[in-house]
Design a protein around this motif. Structure first.
Motif, PDB file in Angstrom:
ATOM      1  N   ARG A  17       0.817  -1.214   0.000  1.00 11.56           N
ATOM      2  CA  ARG A  17       0.000   0.000   0.000  1.00 11.56           C
ATOM      3  C   ARG A  17       0.850   1.263   0.000  1.00 11.56           C
ATOM      4  O   ARG A  17       0.569   2.214  -0.733  1.00 11.56           O
ATOM      5  CB  ARG A  17      -0.926   0.009   1.209  1.00 11.56           C
ATOM      6  N   LEU A  18       1.918   1.276   0.798  1.00 14.35           N
ATOM      7  CA  LEU A  18       2.713   2.494   0.940  1.00 14.35           C
ATOM      8  C   LEU A  18       3.733   2.713  -0.161  1.00 14.35           C
ATOM      9  O   LEU A  18       3.993   3.845  -0.540  1.00 14.35           O
ATOM     10  CB  LEU A  18       3.432   2.485   2.296  1.00 14.35           C
ATOM     11  N   SER A  19       4.330   1.646  -0.660  1.00 17.28           N
ATOM     12  CA  SER A  19       5.438   1.880  -1.591  1.00 17.28           C
ATOM     13  C   SER A  19       5.365   1.082  -2.875  1.00 17.28           C
ATOM     14  O   SER A  19       5.678   1.595  -3.944  1.00 17.28           O
ATOM     15  CB  SER A  19       6.772   1.601  -0.896  1.00 17.28           C
ATOM     16  N   ALA A  20       4.970  -0.155  -2.828  1.00 15.79           N
ATOM     17  CA  ALA A  20       5.094  -1.008  -4.007  1.00 15.79           C
ATOM     18  C   ALA A  20       3.950  -0.853  -5.001  1.00 15.79           C
ATOM     19  O   ALA A  20       4.099  -1.210  -6.162  1.00 15.79           O
ATOM     20  CB  ALA A  20       5.200  -2.468  -3.580  1.00 15.79           C
ATOM     21  N   ALA A  21       2.822  -0.313  -4.583  1.00 14.56           N
ATOM     22  CA  ALA A  21       1.690  -0.181  -5.500  1.00 14.56           C
ATOM     23  C   ALA A  21       2.026   0.715  -6.693  1.00 14.56           C
ATOM     24  O   ALA A  21       1.495   0.528  -7.784  1.00 14.56           O
ATOM     25  CB  ALA A  21       0.467   0.364  -4.760  1.00 14.56           C
ATOM     26  N   PHE A  22       2.933   1.666  -6.504  1.00 11.36           N
ATOM     27  CA  PHE A  22       3.325   2.560  -7.585  1.00 11.36           C
ATOM     28  C   PHE A  22       4.092   1.824  -8.672  1.00 11.36           C
ATOM     29  O   PHE A  22       4.073   2.207  -9.827  1.00 11.36           O
ATOM     30  CB  PHE A  22       4.175   3.717  -7.050  1.00 11.36           C
ATOM     31  N   ALA A  23       4.778   0.750  -8.323  1.00 13.29           N
ATOM     32  CA  ALA A  23       5.587   0.007  -9.285  1.00 13.29           C
ATOM     33  C   ALA A  23       4.782  -1.043 -10.036  1.00 13.29           C
ATOM     34  O   ALA A  23       5.236  -1.557 -11.052  1.00 13.29           O
ATOM     35  CB  ALA A  23       6.757  -0.664  -8.574  1.00 13.29           C
ATOM     36  N   MET A  24       3.599  -1.383  -9.559  1.00 15.53           N
ATOM     37  CA  MET A  24       2.798  -2.433 -10.198  1.00 15.53           C
ATOM     38  C   MET A  24       2.238  -1.943 -11.520  1.00 15.53           C
ATOM     39  O   MET A  24       1.705  -0.849 -11.608  1.00 15.53           O
ATOM     40  CB  MET A  24       1.674  -2.871  -9.270  1.00 15.53           C
ATOM     41  N   GLN A  25       2.379  -2.780 -12.531  1.00 16.03           N
ATOM     42  CA  GLN A  25       1.946  -2.421 -13.870  1.00 16.03           C
ATOM     43  C   GLN A  25       0.488  -2.793 -14.085  1.00 16.03           C
ATOM     44  O   GLN A  25       0.062  -3.871 -13.674  1.00 16.03           O
ATOM     45  CB  GLN A  25       2.800  -3.144 -14.900  1.00 16.03           C
ATOM     46  N   PRO A  26      -0.287  -1.925 -14.714  1.00 14.57           N
ATOM     47  CA  PRO A  26      -1.678  -2.273 -15.011  1.00 14.57           C
ATOM     48  C   PRO A  26      -1.743  -3.526 -15.886  1.00 14.57           C
ATOM     49  O   PRO A  26      -0.865  -3.769 -16.709  1.00 14.57           O
ATOM     50  CB  PRO A  26      -2.202  -1.056 -15.781  1.00 14.57           C
ATOM     51  N   GLY A  27      -2.767  -4.322 -15.681  1.00 16.62           N
ATOM     52  CA  GLY A  27      -2.934  -5.535 -16.465  1.00 16.62           C
ATOM     53  C   GLY A  27      -2.123  -6.717 -15.963  1.00 16.62           C
ATOM     54  O   GLY A  27      -2.040  -7.735 -16.627  1.00 16.62           O
ATOM     55  N   HIS A  28      -1.514  -6.591 -14.797  1.00 15.66           N
ATOM     56  CA  HIS A  28      -0.717  -7.667 -14.209  1.00 15.66           C
ATOM     57  C   HIS A  28      -1.337  -8.108 -12.892  1.00 15.66           C
ATOM     58  O   HIS A  28      -1.937  -7.310 -12.170  1.00 15.66           O
ATOM     59  CB  HIS A  28       0.719  -7.215 -13.950  1.00 15.66           C
ATOM     60  N   ASP A  29      -1.166  -9.382 -12.574  1.00 20.89           N
ATOM     61  CA  ASP A  29      -1.550  -9.927 -11.282  1.00 20.89           C
ATOM     62  C   ASP A  29      -0.287 -10.279 -10.512  1.00 20.89           C
ATOM     63  O   ASP A  29       0.662 -10.807 -11.089  1.00 20.89           O
ATOM     64  CB  ASP A  29      -2.404 -11.189 -11.439  1.00 20.89           C
ATOM     65  N   TYR A  30      -0.288  -9.992  -9.215  1.00 15.93           N
ATOM     66  CA  TYR A  30       0.858 -10.270  -8.359  1.00 15.93           C
ATOM     67  C   TYR A  30       0.386 -11.082  -7.151  1.00 15.93           C
ATOM     68  O   TYR A  30      -0.619 -10.742  -6.530  1.00 15.93           O
ATOM     69  CB  TYR A  30       1.480  -8.973  -7.842  1.00 15.93           C
TER      70      TYR A  30
END
Length: 131
Positions: free
Chosen positions: A78-91
């Protein structure tokens, strides 16, 4: 009027909730880190927001410890990694026991690094050289 809970500058990240969604991500790429394993699947739908799920197995402790691991990982995303997640991807973040002892800064940095890392090219199987 803008909603105070979701400012425009924060990315929207969905959640993986059902077993079939988690199993589909297992077919994707795996990125190993010191505190967790990250499984990534490109859904080929760039208009959809990224989705994330968390897995903590029973072998890593009792319910209290597993929930603590899950909460730490959720907060790091929530604080840091959400910005790096690419749209259209599942993690899917599969926790390891080391999540409990890690500093939050190290956990957030490792998560961000794993999300942004590029996939390694696959090596050909042994004995399949073309001469």
């Amino acid at each position: 009027m803008a909603d105070d809970k979701t400012p425009a500058d924060k990315p929207t990240v969905g959640r993986l909730k059902s077993r079939p969604q988690f199993l589909a991500v297992r077919e994707g790429e795996r990125r190993k880190g010191p505190f967790f394993q990250l499984e990534v699947l490109d859904r080929k739908a760039p208009e959809d927001p990224a989705r994330v799920g968390f897995t903590v197995t029973k072998k890593h402790g009792n319910a209290v410890e597993r929930n603590r691991m899950r909460r730490r990982l959720k907060e790091a995303v929530r604080l840091s990694a959400a910005f790096a997640m690419q749209p259209g991807h599942d993690y899917v973040v599969v926790a390891r026991r080391e999540v409990l002892g890690a500093s939050f800064e190290a956990l957030s940095k490792a998560l961000g690094d794993r999300i942004q890392s590029k996939p390694k090219p696959k090596r050909p199987p042994a004995g399949s050289r073309n001469e």
